[in-house]
Enzyme design. Sequence first.
Site, mmCIF file in Angstrom:
data_model
loop_
_atom_site.group_PDB
_atom_site.id
_atom_site.type_symbol
_atom_site.label_atom_id
_atom_site.label_comp_id
_atom_site.label_asym_id
_atom_site.label_seq_id
_atom_site.Cartn_x
_atom_site.Cartn_y
_atom_site.Cartn_z
ATOM 1 N N ASP A 83 5.877 -4.138 2.253
ATOM 2 C CA ASP A 83 4.528 -3.595 2.386
ATOM 3 C C ASP A 83 4.533 -2.405 3.330
ATOM 4 O O ASP A 83 4.562 -2.559 4.552
ATOM 5 C CB ASP A 83 3.570 -4.674 2.902
ATOM 6 N N LYS B 124 1.173 2.052 7.226
ATOM 7 C CA LYS B 124 1.374 1.404 8.510
ATOM 8 C C LYS B 124 2.197 2.296 9.436
ATOM 9 O O LYS B 124 3.026 3.085 8.977
ATOM 10 C CB LYS B 124 2.130 0.082 8.328
ATOM 11 N N ARG C 39 -4.712 -9.595 -0.999
ATOM 12 C CA ARG C 39 -5.838 -10.246 -1.673
ATOM 13 C C ARG C 39 -5.999 -9.743 -3.109
ATOM 14 O O ARG C 39 -6.483 -10.474 -3.970
ATOM 15 C CB ARG C 39 -7.121 -10.039 -0.865
#
Length: 428
Positions: A200, A207, A281
């Site tokens: 990720d 990030k 999600r």
Amino acid sequence: MTEAMKITLSTQPADGRWGEKATWSINNDGIALHLNGKDDLGLIQRAARKIDGMGIKHVALSGEGWNTDRAWAFWAGYKGPKGQRQVEWPSLDDAQRSELDNRLTIIDWVRDTINAPAEELGPEQLAQRAVDLLCGVAGEKISYRITKGEDLREQGYLGLHTVGRGSERPPVLLALDYNPTGDKEAPVYACLVGKGITFDSGGYSIKQSAFMDSMKSDMGGAATITGALAFAITRGLNKRVKLYLCCADNLISGNAFKLGDIIHYRNGKTVEVMNTDAEGRLVLADGLIDASAQKPELIIDAATLTGAAKTALGNDYHALFSFDDALANRLLASAQAENEAFWRLPLAEFHRNQLPSNFADLNNTGSAAYPAGASTAAGFLSHFVENYHQGWLHIDCSATYRKSAVEQWSAGATGLGVRTIANLLTAE
């Protein structure tokens, strides 16, 4: 081969020369661990971490007082992500030895899989590892289907496809059926859904390096829920259970999804993407839709979903969310029975409404006006569970992985949660 260092258990305090608070000491026979009856398993695990830190790589658990849980506590602290360790296990009866062997096989699989570099473990590799583990445990009782890449888009798995399309490694959905009954029409007792983001980057909501460097572990929910099913099978699970792993990389490319994109899900919900780093999600939603379609008694999803859960609980507890009080209490009782740490966090009806969008039914992240990030994430998922008030548990896996070593754990994956979920699945 070096001679094994003997590790014994004692209920007597250490010699005063070691200090009044000493929990271990060295003698002519080896190392003694001094149990005080307050937190013996934690004491053993912390001592094992220190013994490993001393460079002792070959030990023998000797003498009286050892059982499965104590031997396992030692291994939990002794095991690390690099280097070889050898343990000569204590004498245990057949049932205890079988339980220990199954923990060593399955929970070590979970830890090693989470620790694997993303370069070695892409979406397809994660799905195949899960298949190999479960087929090895249950054989012909397992059937499965792997759907990947453009086939996901064509079949309507648009959350998983959207997140994973930015990577050269295609996204994958593993749908696995454990059916010990032999009856193809047997009802499904439980559905398990795991987030399997094999790396990720955050996508275009990228990030910082300090938050990205551990993101090989963002498939920790998928590994944990897979291990839980495997472990439940070794404990005699005799009900039909289906497993859905939603596996993808979340990367940046010319084909990656963007802020403002809208995803159309098979249950009719539309979701506006306002943060590509809230991707877990989006992939879980597809798995939960499939799980709901099976009409099971129980749905459990597991995901390394939010930083908010870690802010609340640190790395010591998994966060639990549910609208079903009785079911949540059953999970917490299972956690207590297995000596694993879970803590229930709030999930209320209003959390479902704290994801407003001007262009879709839902936003994939809460605004500054709604800062309860772990609860709003659970609220988001509830929109994809048909009967979310009953029979659904969401686990935000905040205790799955540690970036650095602490007194009880090496750096890396912990394997926590596997036994608790397995306990719940096999409880009468």
